[in-house]
Design a protein around this motif. Structure first.
Motif, mmCIF file in Angstrom:
data_model
loop_
_atom_site.group_PDB
_atom_site.id
_atom_site.type_symbol
_atom_site.label_atom_id
_atom_site.label_comp_id
_atom_site.label_asym_id
_atom_site.label_seq_id
_atom_site.Cartn_x
_atom_site.Cartn_y
_atom_site.Cartn_z
ATOM 1 N N ARG A 76 -8.514 -4.111 -27.952
ATOM 2 C CA ARG A 76 -8.026 -3.123 -26.976
ATOM 3 C C ARG A 76 -7.915 -1.745 -27.615
ATOM 4 N NH1 ARG A 76 -3.698 -5.690 -25.089
ATOM 5 N NH2 ARG A 76 -2.206 -4.763 -26.535
ATOM 6 N N SER A 77 -7.312 -1.683 -28.792
ATOM 7 C CA SER A 77 -7.184 -0.400 -29.483
ATOM 8 C C SER A 77 -8.552 0.124 -29.914
ATOM 9 C CB SER A 77 -6.274 -0.552 -30.701
ATOM 10 O OG SER A 77 -6.195 0.665 -31.420
ATOM 11 N N TYR A 78 -9.422 -0.779 -30.313
ATOM 12 C CA TYR A 78 -10.783 -0.395 -30.715
ATOM 13 C C TYR A 78 -11.486 0.346 -29.578
ATOM 14 C CZ TYR A 78 -15.726 -0.981 -31.895
ATOM 15 O OH TYR A 78 -17.070 -0.759 -32.139
ATOM 16 N N VAL A 79 -11.369 -0.180 -28.358
ATOM 17 C CA VAL A 79 -12.022 0.445 -27.205
ATOM 18 C C VAL A 79 -11.304 1.719 -26.788
ATOM 19 C CG1 VAL A 79 -12.596 0.146 -24.763
ATOM 20 C CG2 VAL A 79 -13.002 -1.722 -26.377
ATOM 21 N N ARG A 80 -9.986 1.634 -26.614
ATOM 22 C CA ARG A 80 -9.228 2.770 -26.089
ATOM 23 C C ARG A 80 -9.191 3.955 -27.056
ATOM 24 N NH1 ARG A 80 -3.654 0.168 -23.572
ATOM 25 N NH2 ARG A 80 -4.574 -0.964 -21.811
ATOM 26 N N LYS A 264 -14.381 -2.704 -20.228
ATOM 27 C CA LYS A 264 -13.202 -2.521 -19.383
ATOM 28 C C LYS A 264 -12.234 -3.671 -19.588
ATOM 29 C CE LYS A 264 -11.674 -1.622 -14.648
ATOM 30 N NZ LYS A 264 -10.532 -2.561 -14.742
ATOM 31 N N VAL A 265 -12.773 -4.892 -19.651
ATOM 32 C CA VAL A 265 -11.920 -6.051 -19.906
ATOM 33 C C VAL A 265 -11.263 -5.929 -21.281
ATOM 34 C CG1 VAL A 265 -11.910 -8.563 -20.276
ATOM 35 C CG2 VAL A 265 -13.262 -7.575 -18.409
ATOM 36 N N PHE A 266 -12.038 -5.559 -22.279
ATOM 37 C CA PHE A 266 -11.473 -5.386 -23.622
ATOM 38 C C PHE A 266 -10.393 -4.309 -23.619
ATOM 39 C CE2 PHE A 266 -15.740 -6.798 -25.642
ATOM 40 C CZ PHE A 266 -15.361 -8.125 -25.551
ATOM 41 N N GLY A 267 -10.660 -3.191 -22.943
ATOM 42 C CA GLY A 267 -9.716 -2.085 -22.927
ATOM 43 C C GLY A 267 -8.443 -2.400 -22.176
ATOM 44 N N ASP A 268 -8.564 -3.281 -21.154
ATOM 45 C CA ASP A 268 -7.378 -3.692 -20.400
ATOM 46 C C ASP A 268 -6.557 -4.709 -21.193
ATOM 47 O OD1 ASP A 268 -8.029 -2.049 -18.334
ATOM 48 O OD2 ASP A 268 -8.920 -3.608 -17.088
ATOM 49 N N GLY A 269 -7.228 -5.358 -22.152
ATOM 50 C CA GLY A 269 -6.516 -6.301 -23.010
ATOM 51 C C GLY A 269 -6.338 -7.674 -22.424
#
Length: 271
Positions: A76-80, A264-269
């Protein structure tokens, strides 16, 4: 899944998208006008300093404790923070998007001079003494014209591994006339592996630590692969269902949308 021992990962103060990405995409696309990897506005934005610090800290925690929540926090942090959000993260994968589209068009596209040349070369190889590695090499070298950067080399390796998995699972498959369902599976495997390799290059320096037991490393890497691959597969399924009537000229769009949904899924966690 591996990482260069000399790499510290991307730094801050540089563009989120390295300037050479577009030239690699152009070399992959070649004469195929159908491949459009555009995501977002294309505006050049400089990445902040220490953008991967939190992601690396959580990945280190995951490698030690094996908790799924630590892995999700790392991704999540990696994407955001590390890649600047969903759209920029998907744009960072434009080389893989172009390679996936080109692979589909070579294996299942409308007839063209290049596709005919590809099929003839592959058929000639299959009618002679050959190994699985020879078959993989022909396909990979048709998709990628050269090894000009870390991004291209990483994608070449991801495609080779995906093809290896496909041929291992289905040793009797007709690779010259590969069923479309198997092509999509190949693309899912490829995109999953390409994303894992990108994540590893950017924040995977902890994998080089001798403080982590080798058996634990192998287990964690397998878990990361499965986690990423599961999200990629679901994303592809959702995007393809939504675009069931699209023509082959829209393949790049399907892959691009699947990559966007994955991040998006990764960023939403969550999944």
């Amino acid at each position: 899944m591996g990482t260069s021992s000399s790499s510290k990962g991307p730094k801050g103060g540089v563009s989120f998208d390295p300037p050479w990405l577009d030239s690699i995409v152009s070399s992959i696309s070649g004469a195929t006008d159908a491949i459009d990897t555009t995501v977002g506005s294309g505006e050049v934005v400089l990445a902040p300093s220490n953008r991967f610090t939190e992601a690396r800290r959580n990945l280190s925690a995951y490698m030690r404790n094996g908790r799924a929540e630590s892995l999700r926090r790392a991704i999540r942090s990696y994407v955001r923070n590390g890649l600047g959000g969903t759209s920029r993260a998907a744009s960072r994968m434009k080389v893989a998007t172009a390679a996936g589209a080109r692979t589909f068009l070579l294996l299942s596209g409308t007839e063209s001079t290049e596709r005919n040349q590809f099929k003839e070369k592959l058929a000639a190889l299959l009618n002679s003494e050959h190994t699985t590695e020879d078959v993989i090499s022909v396909i990979v070298n048709f998709v990628f014209s050269s090894i000009g950067s870390v991004d291209e080399e990483s994608c070449r390796n991801a495609m080779a591994e995906a093809l290896s998995d496909l041929l291992l699972e289905k040793p009797d498959v007709d690779i010259v006339n590969l069923p479309e369902k198997d092509i999509w599976w190949l693309l899912e495997l490829f995109l999953g592996k390409a994303i894992v390799k990108q994540v590893t290059f950017d924040i995977g320096q902890v994998l080089e630590s001798d403080a982590i037991n080798i058996d634990d490393k192998i287990l964690r890497l397998e878990e990361i692969d499965r986690f990423v691959q599961s999200v990629v597969s679901v994303s592809f399924q959702k995007v393809r269902e939504k675009n069931a009537d699209l023509s082959q000229n829209d393949i790049a769009g399907i892959i691009r949308d699947a990559v966007v949904l994955t991040f998006k899924v990764f960023g939403d966690g969550n999944e």
